[in-house]
Design a protein around this motif. Structure first.
Motif, PDB file in Angstrom:
ATOM      1  N   ASP A  83       0.797  -1.217   0.000  1.00  8.49           N
ATOM      2  CA  ASP A  83       0.000   0.000   0.000  1.00  8.49           C
ATOM      3  C   ASP A  83       0.834   1.274   0.000  1.00  8.49           C
ATOM      4  N   ALA A  84       2.152   1.178  -0.084  1.00 10.73           N
ATOM      5  CA  ALA A  84       2.999   2.376  -0.076  1.00 10.73           C
ATOM      6  C   ALA A  84       2.755   3.190  -1.336  1.00 10.73           C
ATOM      7  N   ARG A  85       2.652   4.508  -1.154  1.00 12.99           N
ATOM      8  CA  ARG A  85       2.410   5.415  -2.278  1.00 12.99           C
ATOM      9  C   ARG A  85       3.140   6.722  -2.071  1.00 12.99           C
ATOM     10  N   LEU A  86       3.617   7.289  -3.162  1.00  9.08           N
ATOM     11  CA  LEU A  86       4.117   8.653  -3.190  1.00  9.08           C
ATOM     12  C   LEU A  86       3.131   9.441  -4.034  1.00  9.08           C
ATOM     13  N   LEU A  87       2.834  10.664  -3.634  1.00  8.06           N
ATOM     14  CA  LEU A  87       1.873  11.501  -4.340  1.00  8.06           C
ATOM     15  C   LEU A  87       2.443  12.915  -4.430  1.00  8.06           C
ATOM     16  N   ARG A  88       2.351  13.494  -5.618  1.00  8.74           N
ATOM     17  CA  ARG A  88       2.816  14.864  -5.822  1.00  8.74           C
ATOM     18  C   ARG A  88       1.793  15.572  -6.696  1.00  8.74           C
ATOM     19  N   PHE A  89       1.502  16.839  -6.371  1.00  6.73           N
ATOM     20  CA  PHE A  89       0.626  17.636  -7.220  1.00  6.73           C
ATOM     21  C   PHE A  89       0.902  19.110  -6.998  1.00  6.73           C
ATOM     22  N   THR A  90       0.430  19.913  -7.951  1.00  8.34           N
ATOM     23  CA  THR A  90       0.577  21.364  -7.884  1.00  8.34           C
ATOM     24  C   THR A  90      -0.774  21.959  -7.520  1.00  8.34           C
ATOM     25  N   LEU A  91      -0.776  22.835  -6.535  1.00  9.14           N
ATOM     26  CA  LEU A  91      -2.018  23.480  -6.113  1.00  9.14           C
ATOM     27  C   LEU A  91      -2.510  24.452  -7.166  1.00  9.14           C
ATOM     28  N   GLY A  92      -3.829  24.527  -7.315  1.00  9.23           N
ATOM     29  CA  GLY A  92      -4.450  25.517  -8.185  1.00  9.23           C
ATOM     30  C   GLY A  92      -4.878  26.709  -7.347  1.00  9.23           C
ATOM     31  N   ALA A  93      -6.052  27.255  -7.636  1.00  8.01           N
ATOM     32  CA  ALA A  93      -6.570  28.401  -6.885  1.00  8.01           C
ATOM     33  C   ALA A  93      -7.033  27.997  -5.482  1.00  8.01           C
ATOM     34  N   THR A  94      -7.458  26.749  -5.326  1.00  8.86           N
ATOM     35  CA  THR A  94      -7.924  26.270  -4.022  1.00  8.86           C
ATOM     36  C   THR A  94      -6.725  25.915  -3.153  1.00  8.86           C
ATOM     37  N   PRO A  95      -6.578  26.559  -1.990  1.00  9.24           N
ATOM     38  CA  PRO A  95      -5.442  26.234  -1.125  1.00  9.24           C
ATOM     39  C   PRO A  95      -5.643  24.879  -0.448  1.00  9.24           C
ATOM     40  N   LEU A  96      -4.560  24.286  -0.044  1.00  9.11           N
ATOM     41  CA  LEU A  96      -4.615  23.035   0.713  1.00  9.11           C
ATOM     42  C   LEU A  96      -4.844  23.408   2.164  1.00  9.11           C
ATOM     43  N   ASP A  97      -5.976  22.982   2.713  1.00  8.89           N
ATOM     44  CA  ASP A  97      -6.170  23.280   4.125  1.00  8.89           C
ATOM     45  C   ASP A  97      -5.246  22.382   4.931  1.00  8.89           C
ATOM     46  N   GLY A  98      -4.955  22.781   6.135  1.00 11.02           N
ATOM     47  CA  GLY A  98      -3.949  22.122   6.955  1.00 11.02           C
ATOM     48  C   GLY A  98      -4.256  20.678   7.269  1.00 11.02           C
ATOM     49  N   PRO A  99      -3.251  19.963   7.743  1.00 12.01           N
ATOM     50  CA  PRO A  99      -3.446  18.570   8.138  1.00 12.01           C
ATOM     51  C   PRO A  99      -4.584  18.446   9.147  1.00 12.01           C
ATOM     52  N   GLN A 100      -5.340  17.397   9.032  1.00 10.70           N
ATOM     53  CA  GLN A 100      -6.564  17.256   9.806  1.00 10.70           C
ATOM     54  C   GLN A 100      -6.549  16.127  10.827  1.00 10.70           C
ATOM     55  N   CYS A 101      -5.416  15.832  11.417  1.00 11.95           N
ATOM     56  CA  CYS A 101      -5.395  14.835  12.488  1.00 11.95           C
ATOM     57  C   CYS A 101      -4.174  15.049  13.354  1.00 11.95           C
ATOM     58  N   SER A 102      -4.185  14.405  14.472  1.00 12.39           N
ATOM     59  CA  SER A 102      -3.038  14.504  15.369  1.00 12.39           C
ATOM     60  C   SER A 102      -2.350  13.163  15.506  1.00 12.39           C
ATOM     61  N   ALA A 103      -2.643  12.234  14.595  1.00 12.14           N
ATOM     62  CA  ALA A 103      -2.035  10.914  14.652  1.00 12.14           C
ATOM     63  C   ALA A 103      -0.536  11.014  14.449  1.00 12.14           C
ATOM     64  N   GLY A 104       0.173  10.034  14.949  1.00 12.47           N
ATOM     65  CA  GLY A 104       1.624  10.007  14.798  1.00 12.47           C
ATOM     66  C   GLY A 104       2.032   9.623  13.395  1.00 12.47           C
ATOM     67  N   THR A 105       3.302   9.347  13.237  1.00 13.57           N
ATOM     68  CA  THR A 105       3.808   8.977  11.923  1.00 13.57           C
ATOM     69  C   THR A 105       3.523   7.503  11.643  1.00 13.57           C
ATOM     70  N   PRO A 106       3.393   7.145  10.370  1.00 10.50           N
ATOM     71  CA  PRO A 106       3.180   5.742  10.016  1.00 10.50           C
ATOM     72  C   PRO A 106       4.359   4.861  10.414  1.00 10.50           C
ATOM     73  N   ARG A 107       4.216   3.578  10.168  1.00  9.61           N
ATOM     74  CA  ARG A 107       5.202   2.581  10.590  1.00  9.61           C
ATOM     75  C   ARG A 107       6.606   2.869  10.081  1.00  9.61           C
ATOM     76  N   LYS A 108       6.743   3.242   8.818  1.00  8.11           N
ATOM     77  CA  LYS A 108       8.061   3.515   8.260  1.00  8.11           C
ATOM     78  C   LYS A 108       7.941   4.591   7.194  1.00  8.11           C
ATOM     79  N   HIS A 109       9.035   5.228   6.881  1.00  8.66           N
ATOM     80  CA  HIS A 109       9.039   6.277   5.864  1.00  8.66           C
ATOM     81  C   HIS A 109       8.930   5.621   4.502  1.00  8.66           C
ATOM     82  N   ALA A 110       8.032   6.109   3.650  1.00 11.96           N
ATOM     83  CA  ALA A 110       7.808   5.517   2.328  1.00 11.96           C
ATOM     84  C   ALA A 110       9.064   5.552   1.480  1.00 11.96           C
ATOM     85  N   GLY A 111       9.947   6.471   1.761  1.00 11.34           N
ATOM     86  CA  GLY A 111      11.183   6.550   1.008  1.00 11.34           C
ATOM     87  C   GLY A 111      12.028   5.296   1.130  1.00 11.34           C
ATOM     88  N   THR A 112      11.779   4.491   2.152  1.00  9.27           N
ATOM     89  CA  THR A 112      12.534   3.258   2.289  1.00  9.27           C
ATOM     90  C   THR A 112      12.059   2.201   1.312  1.00  9.27           C
TER      91      THR A 112
END
Length: 175
Positions: A83-112
């Protein structure tokens, strides 16, 4: 002494080493896509805009619901065996609202487990958890560019496709 077998073996090793380095860096085409999917267990998709991305089907290619509808230049790279995924996109006129949870970090960094030429280095300090989707993402914003990854850790309260609660990771992060 017959050196022909040694020359053939050395040439074969050289060709294989060159292919192992060059193939992941070639532009997408049917040959490299097949090799990446079967050998490296990775597959990538690119969409001109978020509106071009699928809205149903495999979660691998469906954008998280928190991605603005007017986002452009969407890129996804995913493991074909997880289920590991990397996602990249460019914002348009709609801003990205801030992160919406206080959960910790996942099990491992996807970069691995994933790498892409378009993925920047050094995002760890900027990453914030985002849990408004099936998977918990770590999101970093640099100007109008948004970078997000998941290792498949379910978001708090997420449900599996059959409606049952998803299981959270049993222990803390091993990032």
């Amino acid at each position: 002494m017959n050196r022909r077998p040694l020359v053939i073996a050395a040439a074969t090793v050289g060709v294989l080493a060159t292919a192992a380095v060059a193939l992941p860096n070639l532009p997408q085409n049917p040959v490299t896509d097949t090799i990446n999917a079967r050998v490296y267990k990775e597959k990538g998709m690119r969409f001109a805009s978020a509106a071009d991305a699928p809205t149903r089907g495999r979660l691998t290619w469906v954008l998280p619901e928190w991605v603005p509808k007017d986002a452009t230049n969407v890129r996804i790279k995913a493991r074909t065996d997880g289920d590991a995924r990397l996602l990249r996109f460019t914002l348009g006129a709609t801003p990205l609202d801030g992160p919406q949870c206080s959960a910790g970090t996942p099990r491992k960094h996807a970069g691995t487990s994933l790498a892409a030429k378009w993925w920047p280095t050094g995002t760890r300090a900027e990453e914030r958890p985002e849990c408004r989707d099936h998977y918990q993402y770590q999101v970093a914003v640099r100007g109008k560019e948004v970078f997000a990854w998941t290792d498949g850790t379910p978001s708090p309260g997420a449900r599996t496709p059959d409606g049952a609660p998803a299981q959270q990771a049993a222990s803390g992060p091993t990032r």
